[in-house]
Write a protein that holds these residues in place. Structure first.
Motif, PDB file in Angstrom:
ATOM      1  N   THR A   1      -7.100 -17.029   1.336  1.00 11.50           N
ATOM      2  CA  THR A   1      -5.465 -17.060   2.243  1.00 11.50           C
ATOM      3  C   THR A   1      -5.212 -15.373   3.123  1.00 11.50           C
ATOM      4  O   THR A   1      -5.922 -14.824   2.311  1.00 11.50           O
ATOM      5  N   ALA A   2      -4.206 -15.952   3.651  1.00 11.51           N
ATOM      6  CA  ALA A   2      -4.293 -14.313   4.450  1.00 11.51           C
ATOM      7  C   ALA A   2      -2.592 -14.858   4.753  1.00 11.51           C
ATOM      8  O   ALA A   2      -1.940 -15.428   4.403  1.00 11.51           O
ATOM      9  N   PHE A   3      -2.171 -13.479   4.542  1.00  9.87           N
ATOM     10  CA  PHE A   3      -0.375 -13.655   5.163  1.00  9.87           C
ATOM     11  C   PHE A   3      -0.372 -12.460   5.907  1.00  9.87           C
ATOM     12  O   PHE A   3      -0.635 -11.293   5.753  1.00  9.87           O
ATOM     13  N   LEU A   4       0.445 -12.306   6.686  1.00 10.19           N
ATOM     14  CA  LEU A   4       1.065 -11.604   7.939  1.00 10.19           C
ATOM     15  C   LEU A   4       2.634 -11.146   7.808  1.00 10.19           C
ATOM     16  O   LEU A   4       3.238 -12.095   7.974  1.00 10.19           O
ATOM     17  N   LEU A   5       2.640  -9.891   7.419  1.00  8.45           N
ATOM     18  CA  LEU A   5       3.857  -9.516   6.729  1.00  8.45           C
ATOM     19  C   LEU A   5       4.715  -9.025   7.995  1.00  8.45           C
ATOM     20  O   LEU A   5       4.559  -8.174   9.076  1.00  8.45           O
ATOM     21  N   VAL A   6       6.010  -9.863   8.587  1.00  8.42           N
ATOM     22  CA  VAL A   6       6.865  -9.209   9.999  1.00  8.42           C
ATOM     23  C   VAL A   6       8.265  -9.303   9.332  1.00  8.42           C
ATOM     24  O   VAL A   6       8.931  -9.928   8.781  1.00  8.42           O
ATOM     25  N   ASP A   7       8.553  -7.888   9.972  1.00  6.59           N
ATOM     26  CA  ASP A   7       9.923  -7.532  10.068  1.00  6.59           C
ATOM     27  C   ASP A   7      10.703  -7.774  11.194  1.00  6.59           C
ATOM     28  O   ASP A   7      10.300  -6.404  11.683  1.00  6.59           O
ATOM     29  N   PRO A   8      11.292  -8.815  11.552  1.00  6.87           N
ATOM     30  CA  PRO A   8      12.317  -8.835  12.378  1.00  6.87           C
ATOM     31  C   PRO A   8      12.926  -7.018  12.671  1.00  6.87           C
ATOM     32  O   PRO A   8      12.827  -6.862  14.292  1.00  6.87           O
TER      33      PRO A   8
ATOM     34  N   ILE B   1       3.567 -12.136  19.495  1.00 11.01           N
ATOM     35  CA  ILE B   1       3.142 -13.649  19.742  1.00 11.01           C
ATOM     36  C   ILE B   1       1.329 -12.920  20.009  1.00 11.01           C
ATOM     37  O   ILE B   1       0.955 -13.565  18.785  1.00 11.01           O
ATOM     38  N   GLU B   2       0.949 -12.158  20.653  1.00  5.55           N
ATOM     39  CA  GLU B   2      -0.456 -11.928  20.383  1.00  5.55           C
ATOM     40  C   GLU B   2      -0.746 -10.807  18.762  1.00  5.55           C
ATOM     41  O   GLU B   2      -2.273 -11.696  18.672  1.00  5.55           O
ATOM     42  N   LYS B   3       0.310 -11.097  18.221  1.00  2.00           N
ATOM     43  CA  LYS B   3      -0.772 -10.252  17.092  1.00  2.00           C
ATOM     44  C   LYS B   3      -0.937 -11.649  15.460  1.00  2.00           C
ATOM     45  O   LYS B   3      -1.581 -11.635  15.382  1.00  2.00           O
ATOM     46  N   ILE B   4       0.135 -12.296  16.275  1.00  2.38           N
ATOM     47  CA  ILE B   4      -0.042 -13.516  15.330  1.00  2.38           C
ATOM     48  C   ILE B   4      -1.103 -14.567  15.447  1.00  2.38           C
ATOM     49  O   ILE B   4      -1.767 -15.362  14.570  1.00  2.38           O
ATOM     50  N   LYS B   5      -1.201 -14.426  17.118  1.00  2.04           N
ATOM     51  CA  LYS B   5      -1.666 -15.357  17.868  1.00  2.04           C
ATOM     52  C   LYS B   5      -3.748 -15.084  17.163  1.00  2.04           C
ATOM     53  O   LYS B   5      -4.393 -15.975  17.021  1.00  2.04           O
ATOM     54  N   LYS B   6      -3.609 -13.784  17.099  1.00  2.00           N
ATOM     55  CA  LYS B   6      -4.814 -13.370  16.704  1.00  2.00           C
ATOM     56  C   LYS B   6      -5.227 -13.066  14.904  1.00  2.00           C
ATOM     57  O   LYS B   6      -5.894 -14.031  14.745  1.00  2.00           O
ATOM     58  N   PHE B   7      -4.336 -12.805  14.718  1.00  4.92           N
ATOM     59  CA  PHE B   7      -4.173 -13.833  12.549  1.00  4.92           C
ATOM     60  C   PHE B   7      -4.376 -14.670  12.488  1.00  4.92           C
ATOM     61  O   PHE B   7      -5.367 -15.268  11.915  1.00  4.92           O
ATOM     62  N   VAL B   8      -4.063 -16.207  13.465  1.00  4.65           N
ATOM     63  CA  VAL B   8      -3.869 -17.449  13.519  1.00  4.65           C
ATOM     64  C   VAL B   8      -6.032 -17.903  13.493  1.00  4.65           C
ATOM     65  O   VAL B   8      -6.485 -18.454  13.347  1.00  4.65           O
ATOM     66  N   GLN B   9      -5.935 -16.846  14.541  1.00  8.75           N
ATOM     67  CA  GLN B   9      -7.682 -16.882  14.866  1.00  8.75           C
ATOM     68  C   GLN B   9      -8.686 -17.097  13.847  1.00  8.75           C
ATOM     69  O   GLN B   9      -9.996 -16.823  13.940  1.00  8.75           O
ATOM     70  N   VAL B  10      -8.096 -16.000  13.475  1.00 12.02           N
ATOM     71  CA  VAL B  10      -9.144 -15.267  12.162  1.00 12.02           C
ATOM     72  C   VAL B  10      -9.545 -16.078  11.119  1.00 12.02           C
ATOM     73  O   VAL B  10      -9.739 -15.707  10.300  1.00 12.02           O
TER      74      VAL B  10
END
Length: 170
Positions: free
Chosen positions: A53-60, A73-82
């Protein structure tokens, strides 16, 4: 005779963390998890190799206005692809209008993907959420959960009057 309930051994694992997340490492280290820092891990990422599992922390609050131009959105897209089994930890302590707009936009954009979004309010919820999911998806815990589900299913089928009626009809 007094019985003492035996506490299960504390679960410990290795976590690969981007070097930008040193604040949360104190909480994880205090629970005796092994921490490995990596510059090659995406900024804001926590990776649990044993559970996959992998987690990405985002603070608005860290995102510039307008949000659409932040590159998130690009950062999340890359994360989902990896990462195949991935979670977005959306740090939203107050759930204000802006946080809800960002949450809605991310949900719409990644609706059909393998990304799951976990809103969190503070560091304790971040750590607790990650460890709960990582533990439940790691061996031998995932096998134990799967075995218990199979036993529960078998018990339901054996003792269900509906299943008895269906068995009689066939």
């Amino acid at each position: 005779m007094e019985r003492h309930k035996e506490t299960p051994p504390q679960w410990k694992t290795t976590i690969i963390i981007s070097t930008s997340l040193q604040v949360l490492t104190q909480m994880l280290t205090a629970q005796q998890h092994r921490i490995r820092f990596s510059d090659s891990v995406q900024s804001g990422a926590f990776i649990f190799p044993l559970s996959g599992t992998a987690f990405l922390l985002v603070d608005p609050q860290d995102l510039p206005e307008p949000f659409e131009e932040s590159g998130l959105i690009e950062k999340i897209k890359k994360f989902v692809q990896v990462h195949r089994n991935c979670f977005l930890l959306l740090h939203a302590p107050f759930n204000g209008k802006r946080e809800l707009e960002i949450l809605t936009l991310i949900q719409k954009r990644f609706f059909a993907s393998n990304l799951r979004i976990l809103p969190v309010r503070n560091n304790t919820e971040i750590v607790k959420g990650m460890l709960t999911i990582a533990k439940a998806t790691s061996k031998p815990h995932v096998d134990n959960i799967r075995d218990r589900m199979s036993l529960a299913r078998a018990h339901i089928i054996e003792s269900s009057p509906v299943w008895e009626m269906l068995r009689d009809k066939l």
